[in-house]
Scaffold this motif. Structure first.
Motif, PDB file in Angstrom:
ATOM      1  N   VAL A 186       0.929  -1.054  -0.051  1.00 10.46           N
ATOM      2  CA  VAL A 186       0.034  -0.137   0.066  1.00 10.46           C
ATOM      3  C   VAL A 186       0.893   1.227   0.049  1.00 10.46           C
ATOM      4  CG1 VAL A 186      -0.352   0.218   2.379  1.00 10.46           C
ATOM      5  CG2 VAL A 186      -2.081   1.040   0.939  1.00 10.46           C
ATOM      6  N   ILE A 187       1.911   1.033   0.594  1.00 13.11           N
ATOM      7  CA  ILE A 187       2.784   2.230   0.671  1.00 13.11           C
ATOM      8  C   ILE A 187       3.489   2.608  -0.782  1.00 13.11           C
ATOM      9  CG2 ILE A 187       5.159   3.468   1.537  1.00 13.11           C
ATOM     10  CD1 ILE A 187       4.323   2.165   4.180  1.00 13.11           C
ATOM     11  N   LEU A 211       3.556   5.359  -5.982  1.00  9.99           N
ATOM     12  CA  LEU A 211       3.672   5.425  -7.340  1.00  9.99           C
ATOM     13  C   LEU A 211       2.399   6.563  -7.823  1.00  9.99           C
ATOM     14  CD1 LEU A 211       3.609   1.588  -7.999  1.00  9.99           C
ATOM     15  CD2 LEU A 211       5.373   3.360  -8.764  1.00  9.99           C
ATOM     16  N   ASP A 212       1.301   6.629  -6.717  1.00 12.39           N
ATOM     17  CA  ASP A 212       0.374   7.597  -7.137  1.00 12.39           C
ATOM     18  C   ASP A 212       0.904   9.028  -7.154  1.00 12.39           C
ATOM     19  OD1 ASP A 212      -2.011   8.600  -7.499  1.00 12.39           O
ATOM     20  OD2 ASP A 212      -2.841   8.722  -5.468  1.00 12.39           O
ATOM     21  N   VAL A 213       1.835   9.342  -6.105  1.00 15.70           N
ATOM     22  CA  VAL A 213       2.442  10.605  -5.983  1.00 15.70           C
ATOM     23  C   VAL A 213       3.364  10.994  -7.193  1.00 15.70           C
ATOM     24  CG1 VAL A 213       4.044  12.021  -4.593  1.00 15.70           C
ATOM     25  CG2 VAL A 213       2.347  10.506  -3.335  1.00 15.70           C
ATOM     26  N   LEU A 214       4.141  10.020  -7.577  1.00 17.04           N
ATOM     27  CA  LEU A 214       5.098   9.896  -8.611  1.00 17.04           C
ATOM     28  C   LEU A 214       4.319  10.359  -9.858  1.00 17.04           C
ATOM     29  CD1 LEU A 214       8.101   9.852  -9.414  1.00 17.04           C
ATOM     30  CD2 LEU A 214       7.573   7.439  -9.964  1.00 17.04           C
ATOM     31  N   ALA A 215       3.134   9.687 -10.251  1.00 20.95           N
ATOM     32  CA  ALA A 215       2.566   9.760 -11.396  1.00 20.95           C
ATOM     33  C   ALA A 215       1.884  11.143 -11.432  1.00 20.95           C
ATOM     34  CB  ALA A 215       0.901   8.960 -11.090  1.00 20.95           C
ATOM     35  N   ASP A 274       0.150   3.034 -16.182  1.00 24.38           N
ATOM     36  CA  ASP A 274       0.895   3.524 -14.975  1.00 24.38           C
ATOM     37  C   ASP A 274      -0.386   3.704 -14.141  1.00 24.38           C
ATOM     38  OD1 ASP A 274       3.480   3.643 -16.048  1.00 24.38           O
ATOM     39  OD2 ASP A 274       3.441   5.903 -16.461  1.00 24.38           O
ATOM     40  N   ALA A 275      -1.374   4.131 -14.660  1.00 25.30           N
ATOM     41  CA  ALA A 275      -2.447   4.178 -13.818  1.00 25.30           C
ATOM     42  C   ALA A 275      -3.008   2.822 -13.109  1.00 25.30           C
ATOM     43  CB  ALA A 275      -3.443   4.985 -14.381  1.00 25.30           C
ATOM     44  N   MET A 276      -2.982   1.979 -13.933  1.00 24.07           N
ATOM     45  CA  MET A 276      -3.486   0.468 -13.381  1.00 24.07           C
ATOM     46  C   MET A 276      -2.454  -0.043 -12.459  1.00 24.07           C
ATOM     47  SD  MET A 276      -6.290  -0.475 -14.653  1.00 24.07           S
ATOM     48  CE  MET A 276      -6.070  -2.130 -14.017  1.00 24.07           C
ATOM     49  N   ARG A 277      -1.033   0.256 -12.698  1.00 25.07           N
ATOM     50  CA  ARG A 277      -0.255  -0.098 -11.442  1.00 25.07           C
ATOM     51  C   ARG A 277      -0.325   0.343 -10.167  1.00 25.07           C
ATOM     52  NH1 ARG A 277       4.089   1.352 -13.998  1.00 25.07           N
ATOM     53  NH2 ARG A 277       4.182  -0.603 -15.332  1.00 25.07           N
ATOM     54  N   VAL A 278      -0.791   1.797 -10.325  1.00 21.70           N
ATOM     55  CA  VAL A 278      -1.381   2.389  -8.949  1.00 21.70           C
ATOM     56  C   VAL A 278      -2.594   1.678  -8.395  1.00 21.70           C
ATOM     57  CG1 VAL A 278      -2.356   4.568  -8.083  1.00 21.70           C
ATOM     58  CG2 VAL A 278      -0.241   4.572  -9.390  1.00 21.70           C
ATOM     59  N   ALA A 286      -4.603  -0.141  -3.930  1.00 22.63           N
ATOM     60  CA  ALA A 286      -5.860  -0.439  -3.305  1.00 22.63           C
ATOM     61  C   ALA A 286      -6.174  -1.928  -3.582  1.00 22.63           C
ATOM     62  CB  ALA A 286      -7.043   0.321  -4.365  1.00 22.63           C
ATOM     63  N   ALA A 287      -5.954  -2.448  -4.786  1.00 16.31           N
ATOM     64  CA  ALA A 287      -6.354  -4.048  -5.129  1.00 16.31           C
ATOM     65  C   ALA A 287      -5.811  -4.917  -3.868  1.00 16.31           C
ATOM     66  CB  ALA A 287      -6.082  -4.373  -6.385  1.00 16.31           C
ATOM     67  N   THR A 288      -4.486  -4.773  -3.893  1.00 21.20           N
ATOM     68  CA  THR A 288      -3.669  -5.862  -3.000  1.00 21.20           C
ATOM     69  C   THR A 288      -4.258  -5.851  -1.488  1.00 21.20           C
ATOM     70  OG1 THR A 288      -1.825  -4.551  -2.815  1.00 21.20           O
ATOM     71  CG2 THR A 288      -1.699  -6.026  -4.647  1.00 21.20           C
TER      72      THR A 288
END
Length: 347
Positions: A172-173, A178-182, A192-196, A201-203
């Motif tokens: 989650v961290i 990755l969200d901040v980086l995007a 990239d969005a799907m990796r975030v 969230a998903a895991t």
């Protein structure tokens, strides 16, 4: 026959566990200094009234692996995911500058307002931010304490479950970063969005709760692998639904102002799909602006990007259903209502 989604006894046990931890912490920290009681009350109040989705998936994993649904130990372990979720949300709201959460002021805004109301010395906004960081850390600490309150399980089962628990915290961290980086990138990428989506969230929403529950019940590697095949597409569909609700949902139902993701400049799949159709320049010219929210939402709708994401959700649901079928009839009975609740919701 009762499923995790409508098992009121399990819900009551989880809520009891949360209250018990908060009560113990109130005594422990209150003995250090009276103001710490206020911090404990804010922390416990923040997680109150949640949907308990992550504990419910943990309970489902336990049952699919053969755990007794009436065993109170699983509620004790599952409650840890509610503290983890609270920690992530407090920090997420602070990083995003969100004003509300679940229809109430976000933690940093609440403490900022308290600072002003009481006319304290120093900077009110800084006090709110600093307190939110500490409160989020406190919730994460409680999450660890909570899951380690399951000593009755055989050592190998708890050890295996803790492996998945530790992965959830790390992932989650990673997703948050990755969200901040995007948001620093000039391009908009669905990949990239799907990796975030996967790691933010998903895991920790579906995959790891299922794994922890199944591991505690003694589930083998084949079952754990099968749960991953289900959880990955289902978790992605869950977050895509969240993205759609963040732009087009009813703020009364979601508890957050509609359009917050656009206002905050989030590079969601919804935004990336719009950029695929229209090019990034127009989308980026409106993204992250208070005065661009309504226009950008309309552009996303009219471009067909919203329909694209709805199609993504349907495809992922189909993938999850296919994976679920391989787990057997009992797993289908237990997990189908939860899966539908994760992706077909209004909040």
């Amino acid at each position: 026959m009762t499923t995790p989604l409508d098992d009121s006894t399990f819900r009551e046990r989880v809520e009891h566990e949360l209250r018990a931890v908060a009560a113990a912490q109130r005594i422990r920290l209150g003995d250090i200094a009276a103001p710490l009681v206020e911090l404990v009350d804010a922390a416990s109040g923040f997680v109150a009234g949640g949907k308990l989705l992550r504990p419910l998936f943990c309970f489902a994993g336990w049952q699919v692996a053969g755990g007794d649904r009436d065993d109170p130990r699983i509620a004790r372990a599952a409650a840890a995911f509610e503290w983890l979720q609270g920690s992530a949300l407090v920090h997420d709201d602070l990083m995003d500058g969100s004003d509300t959460r679940r229809g109430r002021p976000s933690v940093h805004r609440a403490f900022e307002a308290q600072h002003r109301d009481e006319e304290r010395a120093g900077d009110a906004a800084a006090f709110g931010s600093q307190t939110a960081i500490l409160l989020g850390d406190l919730l994460l600490s409680w999450a660890d304490e909570q899951i380690r309150r399951v000593p009755e399980a055989p050592d190998w089962r708890l050890t295996n479950a803790l492996r998945f628990w530790d992965l959830a915290k790390t992932e989650v961290i990673a997703g948050q970063f990755l969200d901040v980086l995007a948001q620093t990138k000039r391009e908009l990428s669905v990949e990239d969005a799907m990796r975030v989506v996967r790691f933010k969230a998903a895991t920790y929403t579906i995959e790891r709760p299922l794994h922890v529950g199944a591991a505690l019940a003694g589930g083998d590697d084949a079952l754990l692998d099968g749960l991953t095949r289900l959880a990955v597409p289902l978790g992605e569909a869950f977050q895509l639904r969240d993205d759609v609700l963040g732009v087009f949902g009813d703020s009364v139902a979601t508890g957050k102002p509609t359009g917050d993701d656009l206002r905050e400049g989030k590079r969601t799949v919804l935004v990336a799909r719009a950029a695929e159709r229209l090019g990034p320049d127009r989308i980026l010219s409106l993204l992250g602006r208070d005065d661009g929210v309504e226009e950008l939402a309309a552009v996303i709708e009219s471009s067909g990007a919203r329909a694209d994401v709805e199609a993504d959700i349907s495809r992922l649901e189909d993938d999850a259903d296919e994976a679920l079928e391989t787990l057997g009839e009992e797993a289908v009975r237990i997990l189908t209502p939860l899966a539908r609740a994760a992706t077909r919701r209004d909040r």
